[in-house]
Design a protein around this motif. Structure first.
Motif, PDB file in Angstrom:
ATOM      1  N   UNK A 152       0.658  -1.255   0.016  1.00  0.00           N
ATOM      2  CA  UNK A 152      -0.072   0.023  -0.024  1.00  0.00           C
ATOM      3  C   UNK A 152       0.819   1.152   0.064  1.00  0.00           C
ATOM      4  N   UNK A 153       2.187   1.192  -0.316  1.00  0.00           N
ATOM      5  CA  UNK A 153       2.983   2.300  -0.506  1.00  0.00           C
ATOM      6  C   UNK A 153       3.635   2.454  -1.834  1.00  0.00           C
ATOM      7  N   UNK A 154       3.767   3.589  -2.452  1.00  0.00           N
ATOM      8  CA  UNK A 154       4.396   3.656  -3.868  1.00  0.00           C
ATOM      9  C   UNK A 154       5.472   4.719  -3.783  1.00  0.00           C
ATOM     10  N   UNK A 155       6.070   4.894  -4.996  1.00  0.00           N
ATOM     11  CA  UNK A 155       6.928   5.865  -5.379  1.00  0.00           C
ATOM     12  C   UNK A 155       6.216   7.355  -5.257  1.00  0.00           C
ATOM     13  N   UNK A 269      -7.566  12.580   8.564  1.00  0.00           N
ATOM     14  CA  UNK A 269      -7.163  11.346   7.737  1.00  0.00           C
ATOM     15  C   UNK A 269      -6.742  10.409   8.690  1.00  0.00           C
ATOM     16  N   UNK A 270      -6.965  10.575   9.937  1.00  0.00           N
ATOM     17  CA  UNK A 270      -6.478   9.610  11.021  1.00  0.00           C
ATOM     18  C   UNK A 270      -4.922   9.661  11.721  1.00  0.00           C
ATOM     19  N   UNK A 271      -4.388  10.462  10.835  1.00  0.00           N
ATOM     20  CA  UNK A 271      -2.818  10.556  11.095  1.00  0.00           C
ATOM     21  C   UNK A 271      -2.648  11.324  12.433  1.00  0.00           C
ATOM     22  N   UNK A 272      -1.701  11.161  13.314  1.00  0.00           N
ATOM     23  CA  UNK A 272      -1.406  11.788  14.609  1.00  0.00           C
ATOM     24  C   UNK A 272      -1.063  13.419  14.142  1.00  0.00           C
ATOM     25  N   UNK A 273      -1.559  14.311  15.035  1.00  0.00           N
ATOM     26  CA  UNK A 273      -1.253  15.767  14.911  1.00  0.00           C
ATOM     27  C   UNK A 273      -0.340  16.153  15.949  1.00  0.00           C
ATOM     28  N   UNK A 274       1.043  16.340  15.347  1.00  0.00           N
ATOM     29  CA  UNK A 274       1.821  16.809  16.425  1.00  0.00           C
ATOM     30  C   UNK A 274       2.068  18.244  16.421  1.00  0.00           C
ATOM     31  N   UNK A 275       1.235  18.990  15.755  1.00  0.00           N
ATOM     32  CA  UNK A 275       1.182  20.450  15.807  1.00  0.00           C
ATOM     33  C   UNK A 275       1.906  21.250  16.860  1.00  0.00           C
ATOM     34  N   UNK A 276       1.334  21.167  18.146  1.00  0.00           N
ATOM     35  CA  UNK A 276       1.672  21.763  19.254  1.00  0.00           C
ATOM     36  C   UNK A 276       2.933  21.438  19.743  1.00  0.00           C
ATOM     37  N   UNK A 277       3.563  20.090  19.751  1.00  0.00           N
ATOM     38  CA  UNK A 277       4.773  19.482  20.181  1.00  0.00           C
ATOM     39  C   UNK A 277       5.760  20.165  19.200  1.00  0.00           C
ATOM     40  N   UNK A 495      -0.352  12.068  -5.298  1.00  0.00           N
ATOM     41  CA  UNK A 495      -1.222  11.961  -4.270  1.00  0.00           C
ATOM     42  C   UNK A 495      -0.690  11.538  -3.185  1.00  0.00           C
ATOM     43  N   UNK A 496      -1.040  11.750  -1.963  1.00  0.00           N
ATOM     44  CA  UNK A 496      -0.283  11.306  -0.621  1.00  0.00           C
ATOM     45  C   UNK A 496      -1.045  10.138  -0.170  1.00  0.00           C
ATOM     46  N   UNK A 497      -0.090   9.445   0.697  1.00  0.00           N
ATOM     47  CA  UNK A 497      -0.658   8.101   0.966  1.00  0.00           C
ATOM     48  C   UNK A 497      -1.859   8.319   2.071  1.00  0.00           C
ATOM     49  N   UNK A 498      -2.880   7.396   2.023  1.00  0.00           N
ATOM     50  CA  UNK A 498      -3.984   7.522   2.974  1.00  0.00           C
ATOM     51  C   UNK A 498      -3.641   7.111   4.206  1.00  0.00           C
ATOM     52  N   UNK A 499      -3.673   7.950   5.416  1.00  0.00           N
ATOM     53  CA  UNK A 499      -3.497   7.090   6.798  1.00  0.00           C
ATOM     54  C   UNK A 499      -4.511   6.244   6.940  1.00  0.00           C
ATOM     55  N   UNK A 500      -4.009   5.152   7.568  1.00  0.00           N
ATOM     56  CA  UNK A 500      -5.034   4.357   8.126  1.00  0.00           C
ATOM     57  C   UNK A 500      -5.417   3.057   7.071  1.00  0.00           C
TER      58      UNK A 500
END
Length: 633
Positions: A152-155, A269-277, A495-500
Motif C-alpha cells: 500500500x505504498x509507492x513511489x 485522515x487519522x494521522x497523529x497531529x504533532x502540531x503543538x509539539x 497523491x499522498x498516502x491515505x493514513x489508516x
C-alpha cells in the motif's frame, strides 16, 4: 485498460482472504504492535494455507517463468497436486538447504551492471512462504517515512511527502546520501540481530534466513555479506536493515522526548497531529529534520545549511558504526533547494519563489523536471518499440500487438512522470525527436490526426487512447492504428498516502476494499479446503480465481453457485490437449455442466427447459458444446 488494472489490483489484495490466511496475518500484526516476541513462526509458515497462498502469489509474477540453476520454472510446480506441493515445501523447512543461485548481470543507466541472484523456483516459493509471515510482523515496526517495497505504498507517495517537506514544511536544505554498494555490503550477523530485535525470536527461522543469505552463487561461491538482489525476501530484509536508520533520524526531531506531555489529537485522515509539539520544538531553537526513504535511496530534509552539514557527517558516522556501511563521498552532499536540483526516483527537484505570504515573506513552491538519464532511457525504449512496429519479430507478433506494447509503454511513462511540474516542457523535445524518427521509418504509412479527419480515413483507436489523447493534434496513425503521443502529457499532483490504509487491520482493509463487490467467503473457503482430488495445484487455484471473477455465479445461467453444485469445466477437454490454465476453465452449475456434455436428445431437451436459457445463453452453451465436440442443442 484502467478497469482491467483495477480488477487485477483488487484480486491481488484478496489473495490472503481467499486462502483464509488473513486472520493469522492480522493477529501477527496486532501482536507485533503489542511487542510480542515470536518463537514458533515456522509452524505458521508451514501451514498448508500459507503454502498454497505463496504459490498463488508467485505464479503470476514474470519472474516465475525465469529458471534458476536447476532449469525449473513455475510450470514444473503447477503440474503437482496440492498435497504433493504442500508436502514438498514442508519437507524443505524441516531441514532447509537452499540450492545454488543463478547470477545474472542487469545493465544500469550509468553503463555498469547490477548483479541479480535468481534462486530456484522452489526456493522462491519457500521465500514467499516466509515473507507472508514476516511482513505483518515487520510492518508493525517499520517507520512511516519508509516507502519502498511495502504494501500500500509507492513511489508516488514518497514524491508526495518530498513535495510536502519542501513546500509546506519549508525544509529547503537536503542531505543526499548514497550508500556505497548497499545490497552487497549488508552484514549478515547484524541483520539477524535486527530480526531478533523486531521480535522474530524463532531460532529455527533465523537459521533458515541465514541459510538464504549464505546460499551459494553459481560460479562465484558462498557470500559472506550482502542480501542477494533478485530474491523474493530481499526487499523486506533491506528494509529491516535500514529501519534502524529511520528511527534514529526520527529520534532527532519527531520522537524527541519533551518535558511537557503534548496530546496527539488525530487529523481528519487519522494521522497523529504533532502540531503543538513541533511548534514548541521550533520555538526552542531545535532544527527540524525529517527523512523520506525508498529502499536504499533516501533524503534528509532540514531548515538550515549548518544543520544539514552536521547531519551529513553524523549520518555517515552512524551508518559506519551501527551498520558497517560506507557512503559514496562524490555522490553524498548537502544541497540548497533554492539554488540547485536534487535527484530522487527519476526526478530533479528544487524550490522557486512564487509570490508572497500574508506576512510578506517570499513563498517557495516545488519545481520538478524529469531527470536527463530518465529522458534518455525513455527515448531509447521508444526507439526499440518503434523498430519492433516496423519489423515485428515473427508472424506471431503482428503490427497491432507491437503498437499495443508501444501505447502501453507511453501510458506507463505518462502515469509516472506526470508528477513532474515541468513534464510538458521536458517531453516536448522528446516528442519532436520521436515523431521525426517515426516519419522516417513509416513514411507514407504514417498519418496525422488532421489527415485522418480531413480524408476520413478509417482508423482504429483503442478506448483508453481515445479517452486520454483523443483531443491531441499529436496523434499519429500507422496502418490505421493510433499511436499514443509521447508529448501530450499534463502535470498532476502526486497523491499522498491515505493514513489508516493497512492490509493487516479490518479497518485498513475496509479502505482498500471500499468498492469491492461481495463474494461469499464461506463458499470460497469451502472450495479452498476441499480441492478436487488428484487435480493439479494450478487447477485448484484457478478454481478459486474463477469463483471470485464470476462473482460466485454460473458462467452460463448467472445463477448463484451453491456448495455441492459447483463444477469447474475444461472448455477444451484434457483428452483433446486442453490444460488447467485459467483461460481454459469455467465454473458452472450442475445442470449447465450436464447440458454441455449431454448427447441424449431427451436429456438435452429436459435440461434446456429446466434452465430456461435465453438466446444469448443458448449460444454460449452451443459454443462450449462445440469445444467438447458435441453437436449444438
Amino acid at each position: 485498460m484502467a478497469t482491467k488494472k483495477k480488477a487485477l489490483k483488487k484480486s491481488k489484495l484478496r489473495h490472503a482472504e481467499y486462502y483464509d490466511f488473513q486472520k493469522i496475518q492480522d493477529k501477527l500484526y496486532a501482536e507485533s504492535m503489542d511487542g510480542k516476541m515470536f518463537t514458533k513462526l515456522v509452524e505458521i509458515i508451514t501451514l498448508p494455507e500459507n503454502i498454497k497462498l505463496a504459490y498463488r502469489n508467485i505464479k503470476k509474477n514474470k519472474g516465475s517463468k525465469t529458471a534458476g540453476t536447476d532449469g525449473k520454472t513455475i510450470q514444473h510446480l503447477e503440474k503437482l497436486s496440492e498435497e504433493k506441493l504442500v508436502v514438498l515445501v514442508q519437507r524443505k523447512f524441516s531441514w532447509y538447504v537452499p540450492q545454488s543461485v543463478r547470477r545474472v548481470e542487469i545493465p544500469k543507466d550509468n553503463g555498469k551492471t547490477r548483479p541479480l541472484g535468481i534462486p530456484t523456483i522452489m526456493d522462491r516459493l519457500v521465500q514467499q512462504c516466509v515473507l507472508q509471515v514476516l511482513e505483518p510482523i515487520c510492518e508493525a515496526k517499520f517507520h512511516d517515512h519508509s516507502y519502498g517495497f511495502r504494501p500500500n505504498r509507492s513511489q508516488q507517495h514518497a514524491i508526495s511527502q518530498v513535495h510536502k517537506n519542501m513546500q509546506l514544511s519549508h525544509l529547503h536544505y537536503v542531505v543526499d546520501i548514497d550508500i556505497k554498494g548497499f545490497f552487497d555490503n549488508v552484514s549478515h550477523g547484524k541483520l539477524l540481530k535486527q530480526l531478533w530485535t523486531l521480535g522474530i525470536c524463532d531460532k529455527k527461522l533465523i537459521s533458515i534466513i541465514s541459510a538464504m543469505l549464505k546460499a551459494e552463487v553459481a560460479g562465484i561461491g558462498f557470500p559472506e555479506k550482502g542480501t542477494p538482489q533478485g530474491g523474493i525476501i530481499s526487499p523486506l530484509l533491506s528494509n529491516i536493515v535500514l529501519n534502524e536508520l529511520d528511527w534514529w533520524l526520527a529520534s532527532q526531531w519527531e520522537n524527541i522526548p519533551t518535558q511537557y506531555p503534548f496530546k496527539q489529537t488525530p487529523n481528519r485522515n487519522g494521522s497523529p497531529n504533532h502540531g503543538n509539539k513541533y511548534a514548541s520544538l521550533r520555538r526552542s531553537g531545535l532544527k527540524e529534520i525529517t527523512c523520506v526513504r525508498y529502499a536504499d535511496d533516501f533524503k534528509i530534509f532540514t531548515s538550515s545549511y549548518p544543520n544539514a552539514v552536521k547531519l551529513l557527517h553524523a549520518t555517515k558516522d552512524w551508518l559506519k558504526e551501527r551498520l558497517g556501511l560506507d557512503i559514496s563521498p562524490e555522490k553524498s552532499k548537502v544541497i540548497s533547494l533554492k539554488e540547485d536540483y536534487s535527484d530522487f526516483l527519476g526526478f530533479r527537484l528544487k524550490v522557486i519563489p512564487r509570490g508572497k505570504t500574508k506576512q510578506g515573506q517570499t513563498k517557495f513552491v516545488v519545481e520538478s523536471h524529469v531527470r536527463e538519464k530518465s529522458i534518455k532511457k525513455i527515448k531509447d525504449n521508444l526507439a526499440e518499440l518503434t523498430h519492433a512496429i516496423q519489423y515485428p519479430k515473427n508472424a506471431a507478433h503482428s503490427e497491432y500487438e507491437e503498437i499495443a506494447k508501444y501505447n502501453a509503454f507511453v501510458l506507463g511513462v505518462h502515469d509516472y512522470y506526470s508528477m513532474a511540474t515541468k513534464v510538458s516542457k521536458d517531453f516536448r523535445g522528446l516528442a519532436f525527436s520521436v515523431q521525426k524518427s517515426q516519419k522516417t521509418r513509416f513514411r507514407q504509412r504514417l498519418k496525422t490526426a488532421a489527415e485522418v479527419e480531413k480524408n476520413r480515413i478509417p482508423c482504429h483507436i483503442a478506448n483508453v487512447i481515445k479517452e486520454r489523447y483523443g483531443k491531441s493534434k499529436q496523434l499519429r496513425y500507422v496502418g490505421g492504428i493510433a499511436l499514443a503521443p509521447i508529448g501530450y502529457v499534463k502535470h498532476r499532483h502526486p497523491i499522498q498516502r491515505k493514513r489508516g490504509v493497512n492490509s493487516y487491520t479490518a479497518e485498513g482493509r475496509a479502505m482498500i476494499h471500499k468498492q469491492l463487490e461481495a463474494v461469499d467467503m464461506e463458499i470460497l473457503h469451502y472450495l479452498m479446503r476441499n480441492p478436487v482430488w488428484n487435480a493439479t495445484i494450478e487447477y485448484n487455484d484457478n478454481r478459486l480465481s474463477l469463483y471470485s471473477a464470476q462473482m460466485g455465479k454460473c458462467a452460463v445461467t448467472g445463477a448463484k453457485l451453491m456448495i455441492g453444485d459447483i463444477f469447474c469445466h475444461h472448455k477444451v477437454p484434457r483428452c483433446n490437449g486442453g490444460t488447467d490454465a485459467y483461460q481454459n476453465l469455467i465454473l458452472l452449475c450442475g445442470n449447465a455442466h450436464r447440458l454441455i456434455h449431454a448427447t441424449d436428445t431427451d436429456t438435452i431437451a429436459r435440461l434446456t427447459d429446466s434452465l430456461n436459457l435465453t438466446p444469448k445463453q443458448k449460444t454460449k452453451v452451443d459454443k462450449l458444446r462445440s469445444l467438447v465436440h458435441v453437436e449444438s442443442c
